[in-house]
Design a protein around this motif. Structure first.
Motif: not given
Length: 96
Positions: A1-21
């Motif tokens: 099992m992976a010991d790293k995770s990406l929660n919803r807040t982190e996912l939204v922040a990463a998508i925003a940074a990647e897309s410029g939105q």
């Protein structure tokens, strides 16, 4: 099992940074995506994003089970679940 995770807040922040939105705009899109997926799956419609993911409703027949504490036979009602399948691109990304 992976010991790293990406929660919803982190996912939204990463998508925003990647897309410029903005994070607010991305959050609205993520909400809409999951609302549409859940509504369609509940209606028995398979939702597929080719190469990445697919979601579909699955039916479980009624069956006889066992109470783990007493060993007594019990009847388990028929029910529905969700099957999530990884597509080829996601599988390839997981292999590294």
């Amino acid at each position: 099992m992976a010991d790293k995770s990406l929660n919803r807040t982190e996912l939204v922040a990463a998508i925003a940074a990647e897309s410029g939105q903005t994070q607010a705009a991305v959050n609205t899109v993520v909400d809409a995506l999951f609302n549409i997926v859940s509504t369609n799956v509940a209606d028995g419609v398979k939702v597929a994003i080719p190469g990445w993911l697919s979601f579909e409703r699955s039916h479980r027949d009624a069956r006889t089970g066992r109470n783990p504490q007493t060993g007594e036979a019990i009847q388990i009602k028929a029910s529905y679940g969700v099957k999530v399948s990884a597509g080829s691109k996601l599988k390839a990304a997981a292999k590294g």
